[in-house]
Structure formats: C-alpha cells, structure tokens
Design an enzyme around this catalytic site. Sequence first.
Site, PDB file in Angstrom:
ATOM      1  N   HIS A   1     180.650   7.819 -56.833  1.00 20.65           N
ATOM      2  CA  HIS A   1     181.483   8.456 -55.808  1.00 20.65           C
ATOM      3  C   HIS A   1     182.596   9.307 -56.409  1.00 20.65           C
ATOM      4  O   HIS A   1     183.008  10.312 -55.825  1.00 20.65           O
ATOM      5  CB  HIS A   1     182.091   7.404 -54.886  1.00 20.65           C
ATOM      6  CG  HIS A   1     181.138   6.837 -53.889  1.00 20.65           C
ATOM      7  ND1 HIS A   1     180.192   5.894 -54.225  1.00 20.65           N
ATOM      8  CD2 HIS A   1     180.968   7.089 -52.568  1.00 20.65           C
ATOM      9  CE1 HIS A   1     179.489   5.581 -53.148  1.00 20.65           C
ATOM     10  NE2 HIS A   1     179.938   6.292 -52.133  1.00 20.65           N
TER      11      HIS A   1
ATOM     12  N   ASP B   1     182.786   3.405 -58.957  1.00 19.15           N
ATOM     13  CA  ASP B   1     181.426   3.105 -59.396  1.00 19.15           C
ATOM     14  C   ASP B   1     180.856   4.164 -60.330  1.00 19.15           C
ATOM     15  O   ASP B   1     179.722   4.036 -60.807  1.00 19.15           O
ATOM     16  CB  ASP B   1     180.493   2.912 -58.199  1.00 19.15           C
ATOM     17  CG  ASP B   1     180.411   4.132 -57.295  1.00 19.15           C
ATOM     18  OD1 ASP B   1     181.114   5.127 -57.552  1.00 19.15           O
ATOM     19  OD2 ASP B   1     179.633   4.087 -56.308  1.00 19.15           O
TER      20      ASP B   1
ATOM     21  N   ALA C   1     177.889   9.599 -43.831  1.00 24.11           N
ATOM     22  CA  ALA C   1     176.729   8.912 -43.265  1.00 24.11           C
ATOM     23  C   ALA C   1     176.984   8.391 -41.855  1.00 24.11           C
ATOM     24  O   ALA C   1     176.123   7.725 -41.271  1.00 24.11           O
ATOM     25  CB  ALA C   1     176.339   7.748 -44.181  1.00 24.11           C
TER      26      ALA C   1
ATOM     27  N   ASP D   1     183.570  -0.374 -50.624  1.00 19.27           N
ATOM     28  CA  ASP D   1     182.784   0.322 -49.593  1.00 19.27           C
ATOM     29  C   ASP D   1     181.345  -0.204 -49.625  1.00 19.27           C
ATOM     30  O   ASP D   1     180.385   0.521 -49.402  1.00 19.27           O
ATOM     31  CB  ASP D   1     182.808   1.834 -49.798  1.00 19.27           C
ATOM     32  CG  ASP D   1     182.377   2.621 -48.543  1.00 19.27           C
ATOM     33  OD1 ASP D   1     182.295   2.008 -47.461  1.00 19.27           O
ATOM     34  OD2 ASP D   1     182.100   3.823 -48.655  1.00 19.27           O
TER      35      ASP D   1
ATOM     36  N   GLU E   1     186.849   1.784 -39.107  1.00 19.17           N
ATOM     37  CA  GLU E   1     186.568   3.089 -39.721  1.00 19.17           C
ATOM     38  C   GLU E   1     185.826   3.943 -38.703  1.00 19.17           C
ATOM     39  O   GLU E   1     184.653   3.741 -38.443  1.00 19.17           O
ATOM     40  CB  GLU E   1     185.741   2.932 -40.989  1.00 19.17           C
ATOM     41  CG  GLU E   1     185.551   4.251 -41.733  1.00 19.17           C
ATOM     42  CD  GLU E   1     184.745   4.133 -43.008  1.00 19.17           C
ATOM     43  OE1 GLU E   1     184.676   5.129 -43.741  1.00 19.17           O
ATOM     44  OE2 GLU E   1     184.193   3.048 -43.273  1.00 19.17           O
TER      45      GLU E   1
ATOM     46  N   HIS F   1     188.377   6.077 -49.041  1.00 23.29           N
ATOM     47  CA  HIS F   1     187.479   6.468 -50.148  1.00 23.29           C
ATOM     48  C   HIS F   1     187.768   7.903 -50.619  1.00 23.29           C
ATOM     49  O   HIS F   1     187.016   8.822 -50.379  1.00 23.29           O
ATOM     50  CB  HIS F   1     186.002   6.262 -49.816  1.00 23.29           C
ATOM     51  CG  HIS F   1     185.534   6.657 -48.456  1.00 23.29           C
ATOM     52  ND1 HIS F   1     185.761   7.899 -47.895  1.00 23.29           N
ATOM     53  CD2 HIS F   1     184.808   5.946 -47.549  1.00 23.29           C
ATOM     54  CE1 HIS F   1     185.203   7.938 -46.710  1.00 23.29           C
ATOM     55  NE2 HIS F   1     184.622   6.777 -46.466  1.00 23.29           N
TER      56      HIS F   1
ATOM     57  N   GLY G   1     184.038  12.097 -48.163  1.00 18.97           N
ATOM     58  CA  GLY G   1     184.225  12.207 -46.723  1.00 18.97           C
ATOM     59  C   GLY G   1     185.524  12.902 -46.373  1.00 18.97           C
ATOM     60  O   GLY G   1     186.199  12.525 -45.413  1.00 18.97           O
TER      61      GLY G   1
END
Length: 392
Positions: free
Chosen positions: A257, A254, A146, A280, A135, A222, A226
């Site tokens: 996100h 979750d 991040a 993740d 990644e 994801h 991002g």
Amino acid sequence: MQAQGMTLYVNGKIYTGSDIYENGQMLVDEDGKIIDISHEQLNSTNINVIDLRGKIVVPGFVDVHIHGGNGYEVMGGTEKDLDETSKFHASHGTTSFLPSTAAASNDDLIRVLKNCAASFENGVSGAELLGVHLEGPYINEKARGAMDIEQIRLPDLTEMERFIKASENTIRLVTLAPEIEGGLELVEYLNEQGVTVSIGHSYASYEEMKKAVEHGVRHTTHHFNGMRGLHHRDPGVAGTGLMLEELTLELIADGIHVHPAVVKFMYQAKGADKICAITDAVKSTGLLDGEYDDVQVMNGKIFLKEHPDTLAGSSLTMINGLHNVLQYTGLPLEKVLPSFTIVPAKKANVVNRKGSIERGKDADFLILDEDFNLVSTFVKGKKVYEKRCQPC
C-alpha cells in the site's frame, strides 16, 4: 498485605512507552490492572511469579482499522465473526481493536452496529473490542477504492444519529470525505459526540483539507490510499496530511500500500507520534493465496478480481507491520512503538487505560523474543495467545 491472584513478571526487558526497564519487573493484579513496574525487586510473597528469562515486554498493539481476518469479517454481522476476528488478531500482537465497517445499506449497517454493540457488552475471546470504526458510507466516489459505489451517499445527520443509537454510543472513529455536500456539518456533529473524525476516500484539495481541519478533523484513513495524491502543484489529501501537524496519518506498512521508502519518509516528516499503524485487514487475511468472494489473494496482495489494479484491504498483521517499519526506517524499537500503541489508543479515546505499560492501566502487553517475534499476548492480564513450541 498483597491481594491474592496477583502475578509478578520478573527478568524482562520492559518497554513501557516512555522508559525501558532492563531486568524489569511488572506486577499485575487479579483484575488485570498494572500495579507497579520497577527496576528493583518487588514484593513476591504469596504471588505467582513468572520468569521472563530476558524476553522483551511491550505494550499491546491497538488497531483502529480491522475489517476481519482468518475467514471472518465485521460485515458478516454475527458475534462469531467478531470473536474469531479478535482471536486471530490477538495471535498477531493486537490486544484491542476497532472493527471497521464498509459502505453498505442503512439496514445492513444498523444490523452490524447492533451486533458490535452486543459484542462490546458481552466481550470477545481475543483482542478487546473497543467500539466501532465507521468507514463510509459518506465518501467521495472518485476515491472509493474497493467500496461499493451503489452504497456511497451524501452525509445524513438523521441517519448518523440512528447509527450512533444502534451502536449504543460505541462509534469511536468515522471515516468520511469532508469536501462532499454536508461533510463539514457532519464533522462538527461528530466532534460534538466525542467521535474522532478521519479524512478518507476523499478527493479534497489543499484548501478543503485546511477547512476540514479547522472544523475538527484530526486523522487520515490509510494514508496515500483512497485519496487525492500529492502533486507539486496540488498537494491533495496525501500531501496536505504530511504538512498539517494537527493530523495523524494511518499507515498500512505492508510494502504494498505504501512503498518502503515512503514509509521512511513519513516517519521523517511526521514522527512516530503522528503515525497510526493499522492493518486494514480483511476476511482473507491469514488465508492461503486464492479467490475469496470478489477478491484475489496473491503473494500477500489482495485486490478485486474484476479490477486487479484496485487493492481491497491488506493481509498485514500488526506484528508484521512492526517488523516492516523497523526494517524500512532503521529506527530502534522504542522510536517506532508509539505508532502501534499510544497513538491509536488516543484515536480510539482509550488512552486512559490502553497504549502504554503504566500503573493503573490495563495489563495489555506482548512478550517478544530477541528478534521481536511474538511469544505471547496478554489482554487485561489474561494470556489469550501463546506461540506453539516447535519440535526439537
């Protein structure tokens, strides 16, 4: 004559991935391969028989996006980091996984990739290590999340060749931003190597997304996070991913996100066979609320201490992700399972032996109770986790 070391599981409700066997039976050989699945009585002569007493059997979960867990992380760069990560996630339903890197220096990535290659060769104690998910570092700083901005850089084919060599050809998935200079050339190169290419940490437009798909991109990282978001005058990465049928979308289910209502919408728009459930998960996954390195954990949410609005991975596990998707969508188990099993197995290029309960495939499976809680985890026929019995 039956070979020694075989195990017959009886009286289970077996979800194979394509069928449901009520009061089913499953025969596993001494090498951890599935020999047979049946509604009828299989030959149990001189075979170890395990009565499942009506419990549910499902294919093991495949997670193509794990950074760590329980205090260990992939970027830690040791075999112990990977082994402990594999054990932790096996205790939450994952039977095979791709350890995921982060944007880092060339030297650090080479070190981590060599370590992953060693663990791939030597094996780990829990969920099977299938290869590597690289990644970054070839991402768009506008959507870095991040990721360390100092380690983000333009694609370099020579460097990528070194990465592949250091990994001993075990890189299975690469996340990149195809719109940056050299991005499409890298997509083409990776496709030639048989590596799945994912759009992530990207600020691509609708037109740039279409071009990336034309060059061979087939996955998003994801989804909704991002990446350039959906606007009615600018579909961005998020909107275009929902529109283009060639793309499979990663989902962190979750409820943090991606909003539960949006999770339901994703399943309505794409279907389970185009959604790839991931965790993740990061180093602090499984730990108590508190501060860990540069992140803060609070009520399951992990974010950068210096930037509280920036999520830094998740504390999700695959079994909890399954529970959430079932709750958010209202779909039955068999309609949701592909996102956790066969879809990620395809993306990791191991669908020939993972992702479903079929004759000839690895005996990677989970035993669940009637509420879909995890009872035990099996990898290649070996029990690697069993829930502790609570005192009466």
